[in-house]
Design an enzyme around this catalytic site. Structure first.
Site, PDB file in Angstrom:
ATOM      1  N   SER A   1       0.816  -1.219   0.000  1.00  0.00           N
ATOM      2  CA  SER A   1       0.000   0.000   0.000  1.00  0.00           C
ATOM      3  C   SER A   1       0.847   1.265   0.000  1.00  0.00           C
ATOM      4  CB  SER A   1      -0.940   0.007   1.208  1.00  0.00           C
ATOM      5  OG  SER A   1      -0.195  -0.063   2.397  1.00  0.00           O
TER       6      SER A   1
ATOM      7  N   THR B   1      -1.679   3.735   5.050  1.00  0.00           N
ATOM      8  CA  THR B   1      -0.710   4.812   4.816  1.00  0.00           C
ATOM      9  C   THR B   1       0.395   4.706   5.843  1.00  0.00           C
ATOM     10  OG1 THR B   1      -2.453   6.282   4.038  1.00  0.00           O
ATOM     11  CG2 THR B   1      -0.433   7.339   4.858  1.00  0.00           C
TER      12      THR B   1
ATOM     13  N   THR C   1       1.577   6.909   0.524  1.00  0.00           N
ATOM     14  CA  THR C   1       0.639   5.810   0.265  1.00  0.00           C
ATOM     15  C   THR C   1       0.364   5.663  -1.222  1.00  0.00           C
ATOM     16  OG1 THR C   1      -1.553   4.921   0.841  1.00  0.00           O
ATOM     17  CG2 THR C   1      -1.420   7.275   0.458  1.00  0.00           C
TER      18      THR C   1
ATOM     19  N   ARG D   1      -7.815   9.791  -8.498  1.00  0.00           N
ATOM     20  CA  ARG D   1      -8.359   9.914  -7.136  1.00  0.00           C
ATOM     21  C   ARG D   1      -7.229  10.242  -6.154  1.00  0.00           C
ATOM     22  NH1 ARG D   1      -7.243   7.342  -1.973  1.00  0.00           N
ATOM     23  NH2 ARG D   1      -9.154   7.396  -0.726  1.00  0.00           N
TER      24      ARG D   1
ATOM     25  N   THR E   1      -4.528   7.337   8.849  1.00  0.00           N
ATOM     26  CA  THR E   1      -4.586   6.209   7.919  1.00  0.00           C
ATOM     27  C   THR E   1      -6.019   5.690   7.907  1.00  0.00           C
ATOM     28  OG1 THR E   1      -3.753   3.992   7.420  1.00  0.00           O
ATOM     29  CG2 THR E   1      -3.792   4.612   9.744  1.00  0.00           C
ATOM     30  N   GLY E   2      -6.464   5.243   6.760  1.00  0.00           N
ATOM     31  CA  GLY E   2      -7.834   4.754   6.654  1.00  0.00           C
ATOM     32  C   GLY E   2      -8.478   5.254   5.376  1.00  0.00           C
TER      33      GLY E   2
HETATM   34  N1  GLY Z   1      -5.694   7.033   3.640  1.00  0.00           N
HETATM   35  C1  GLY Z   1      -5.213   6.790   2.341  1.00  0.00           C
HETATM   36  C2  GLY Z   1      -6.181   6.976   1.283  1.00  0.00           C
HETATM   37  O1  GLY Z   1      -7.372   7.010   1.506  1.00  0.00           O
HETATM   38  O2  GLY Z   1      -5.761   7.110   0.150  1.00  0.00           O
END
Ligand code: GLY
Length: 311
Positions: free
Chosen positions: A47, A145, A163, A173, A196-197
């Site tokens: 990731s 992340t 990330t 995006r 993170t999330g």
């Molecule tokens: N938290 C990383 C993302 O949504 O891209």
């Protein structure tokens, strides 16, 4: 005095690598870069950086940011293709341009001008996984992340994030990680935070700025993190959303660390001049029966160091 904290178990090795530099009087910025670069280069971390999860077109697009809490300067890049260390590009945006945020082709052109070499970031493992996800028309998912917050002996606090964002995301995006406020924030007078999330949810609650402001009002990092998660989770529920996973790690200017999540899988790594690097899993799982939708949900927290003399 120094301290460093980072999201998820994968930040532990980075923190182990960065800690001796902080112990030797190195800067918080160097520590953040050292820790994040290690994870970006690791093909097994799916990731972040090289080997990161590709978008719906099978292309790895990366987001990263760096912020110095002493000057409030920051640099960020988003939707960058072909460079395994977006954190270095973000750092160079901060130090070598009059801007704060470059995206897509502009960020890639800037990276080339700084001497970084473009390469294919899609590993065979990531490609095979993408083929499978595409075949089953999977929804975008996976979003861990790396976020690192470091405090150095001079008192500077620096935060960085990196990330590949949601796997199978729409091309272009951008998540929370390169956004100052939701994905990261640092103020040397108070502390720093990294999230993170699910970026789409973290943005709505401006999670990290919220946490730093709670620390400014005197809350310790764990409580600041917990309140930020609860407030954001509630906000999402109240406005008709089904909250995805959100989590953050906080470090205050005294070197105390804390983290919280709206799920129990989160852990963060931390170290300081008084503590060897270790992983802390969020615990103290508390159901919140008073949620606006009347349903219980999980808020999990953990706190780091013993209180230090405050000054
Ligand atoms: N938290 C990383 C993302 O949504 O891209």
């Amino acid at each position: 005095m120094w301290a460093v904290a980072g999201t998820w178990p994968f930040s532990l090795e980075g923190i182990k690598l960065a800690a001796p530099g902080l112990e030797a009087g190195g800067t918080a910025e160097e520590a953040v870069i050292t820790a994040i670069k290690l994870v970006e280069a690791d093909a097994c971390e799916s990731s972040v950086g090289y080997g990161g999860m590709p978008n719906a077109d099978g292309v790895v697009e990366l987001d990263a940011a760096l912020m110095d809490g002493r000057t409030m300067n920051f640099g960020a890049v988003a939707a960058v293709r072909g460079f395994r260390h977006p954190i270095l590009i973000a750092r160079d945006v901060m130090h070598c341009t009059p801007h704060t945020f470059l995206v897509g082709e502009g960020a890639e052109k800037f990276a080339r001008s700084r001497g970084y070499t473009a390469e294919n970031l899609l590993t065979e493992a990531s490609r095979l996984n993408w083929e499978k996800e595409r075949a089953r028309q999977a929804a975008p998912s996976g979003h861990d992340t790396i976020g690192i917050v470091a405090l150095d002996a001079s008192g500077d606090l620096v935060v960085g994030t990196s990330t590949s964002g949601l796997g199978m995301k729409m091309p272009g995006r951008v998540g929370d990680s390169p956004l100052v406020g939701p994905g990261f924030y640092a103020d040397t007078a108070v502390g720093g935070a990294a999230a993170t999330g699910v970026g789409e949810d973290i943005m709505k609650g401006v999670l990290c700025f919220r946490a730093v402001e709670h620390m400014r009002r005197g809350l310790p990092p764990m409580e600041a993190a917990r309140r930020s998660v609860i407030e954001t989770h509630h906000l999402l529920l109240q406005r008709g959303h089904k909250p995805g996973n959100i989590a953050l790690v906080c470090l205050d200017r005294h070197g105390n660390a804390g983290g919280a999540a709206n799920h129990s899988a989160f852990s963060y790594a931390w170290a300081s001049d008084q503590h060897a690097p270790e992983l802390t899993k969020v615990a103290s799982v508390v159901a919140q029966p008073a949620s606006p939708d009347g349903k219980d949900y999980v808020i999990a927290t953990a706190g780091g160091t013993a209180p230090r003399p405050q000054g």
